[in-house]
Design an enzyme around this catalytic site. Structure first.
Site, PDB file in Angstrom:
ATOM      1  N   SER A   1       4.385  14.350  34.052  1.00  0.00           N
ATOM      2  CA  SER A   1       5.437  14.318  33.037  1.00  0.00           C
ATOM      3  C   SER A   1       5.495  12.956  32.338  1.00  0.00           C
ATOM      4  O   SER A   1       5.093  11.936  32.891  1.00  0.00           O
ATOM      5  CB  SER A   1       6.800  14.588  33.682  1.00  0.00           C
ATOM      6  OG  SER A   1       6.776  15.803  34.369  1.00  0.00           O
TER       7      SER A   1
HETATM    8  N1  SAH Z   1       5.900  15.906  39.338  1.00  0.00           N
HETATM    9  C1  SAH Z   1       4.494  16.048  39.038  1.00  0.00           C
HETATM   10  C2  SAH Z   1       4.330  16.958  37.849  1.00  0.00           C
HETATM   11  C3  SAH Z   1       3.349  18.016  38.109  1.00  0.00           C
HETATM   12  S1  SAH Z   1       3.323  19.332  36.911  1.00  0.00           S
HETATM   13  C4  SAH Z   1       3.867  14.683  38.832  1.00  0.00           C
HETATM   14  O1  SAH Z   1       4.598  13.680  38.865  1.00  0.00           O
HETATM   15  O2  SAH Z   1       2.651  14.605  38.668  1.00  0.00           O
HETATM   16  C5  SAH Z   1       3.935  20.683  37.886  1.00  0.00           C
HETATM   17  C6  SAH Z   1       3.163  21.030  39.110  1.00  0.00           C
HETATM   18  O3  SAH Z   1       3.723  22.218  39.659  1.00  0.00           O
HETATM   19  C7  SAH Z   1       1.691  21.330  38.891  1.00  0.00           C
HETATM   20  O4  SAH Z   1       0.927  20.402  39.620  1.00  0.00           O
HETATM   21  C8  SAH Z   1       1.514  22.757  39.436  1.00  0.00           C
HETATM   22  O5  SAH Z   1       0.287  22.947  40.111  1.00  0.00           O
HETATM   23  C9  SAH Z   1       2.702  22.873  40.375  1.00  0.00           C
HETATM   24  N2  SAH Z   1       3.132  24.236  40.709  1.00  0.00           N
HETATM   25  C10 SAH Z   1       3.202  25.326  39.907  1.00  0.00           C
HETATM   26  N3  SAH Z   1       3.672  26.383  40.605  1.00  0.00           N
HETATM   27  C11 SAH Z   1       3.901  25.952  41.879  1.00  0.00           C
HETATM   28  C12 SAH Z   1       4.384  26.566  43.064  1.00  0.00           C
HETATM   29  N4  SAH Z   1       4.731  27.865  43.112  1.00  0.00           N
HETATM   30  N5  SAH Z   1       4.504  25.817  44.185  1.00  0.00           N
HETATM   31  C13 SAH Z   1       4.154  24.500  44.171  1.00  0.00           C
HETATM   32  N6  SAH Z   1       3.689  23.860  43.087  1.00  0.00           N
HETATM   33  C14 SAH Z   1       3.568  24.566  41.949  1.00  0.00           C
END
Ligand code: SAH
Length: 227
Positions: free
Chosen positions: A79
């Protein structure tokens, strides 16, 4: 001798790069966070301390302190710094809390939250991101974050209840298991809405009498997926 000389040259070349990244991070705090509505001193200090460039892939490292999201592989994104700070501020952490992050991705937001509370549990669906985030968190000696690989829809029942839960991917409604894993007074923050459409960041607080919902601001997140 030759090797030592070469190593010294490499080290010298890396120092200015690290210094430039540290400068860029300090500017990010002033220009992207303080200049907007981030006022929580602890959040600003955490954002100033956590090296975001370590959580992004090498090719985009130089852009780590720009005002936007970046690709982290597996079709996912880290993000925008402002959004991470805004979410951290909206969770209202004081230092003693246990926090769950679903969608911990690169581990960056978890590392920021780790400076604001006692313990962070992260769950990430993509194995490659789980592995990469564990590695960088260990290298940075962040000891109060634990990452689990898998589907976070069901939260982490064995470690619940939580003071705060951050869902870092968008859902059309708040997953019931996450609401169930909130303490009284606990809050769930999530981007609510459909993938690629307008989403709103929502804060749901579990009060004695029931749930209170607040709409905070428009956002755009990758979707929560199920496995
Ligand atoms: N907070 C993270 C942002 C990652 S984007 C950072 O600082 O990098 C959102 C993430 O949610 C992605 O990596 C994606 O793989 C994950 N995601 C999507 N669905 C999910 C689920 N059901 N359980 C766990 N993670 C999930």
């Amino acid at each position: 001798m030759r090797t030592v000389g070469a190593l010294l040259l490499i080290a010298a070349a890396q120092v200015p790069e690290e210094a430039a990244l540290a400068d860029a991070r300090a500017r990010m705090v002033v220009e992207q966070l303080e200049a907007r509505d981030i006022t929580d001193r602890r959040v600003l200090a955490a954002m100033a301390a956590v090296p975001r460039h370590r959580f992004v892939p090498e090719p985009v490292r130089a852009q780590a302190y720009q005002d936007g999201p970046l690709p982290i592989g597996a079709g996912q994104t880290i993000s925008q710094p402002y959004i991470v700070a805004f979410m951290a501020q909206a969770l209202g952490l004081k230092g003693t809390e246990r926090v769950l992050e679903v969608g911990s991705g690169s581990g960056y937001a978890a590392a920021v939250l780790a400076r604001l509370c006692a313990q962070v549990d992260g769950i990430e669906l993509e194995d490659a991101l789980c592995d990469a985030s564990r590695k960088v968190l260990a290298e940075l000696r962040v000891a109060n974050v634990r990452i689990r690989c898998g589907d976070g829809f069901h939260g982490w029942p064995g470690r619940a209840p939580y003071d705060a839960i951050l869902l870092s991917c968008a859902a059309e409604e708040a997953p019931a298991p996450l609401l169930d894993q909130l303490k009284v007074g606990g809050r769930l923050l999530l981007p609510m809405g459909r993938a690629g459409r307008d989403q709103v960041l929502v804060r749901i607080t579990r009060e004695k009498g029931g749930l209170r919902t607040e709409h905070l601001q428009p956002v755009r997140f990758v979707p929560l997926r199920r496995k």
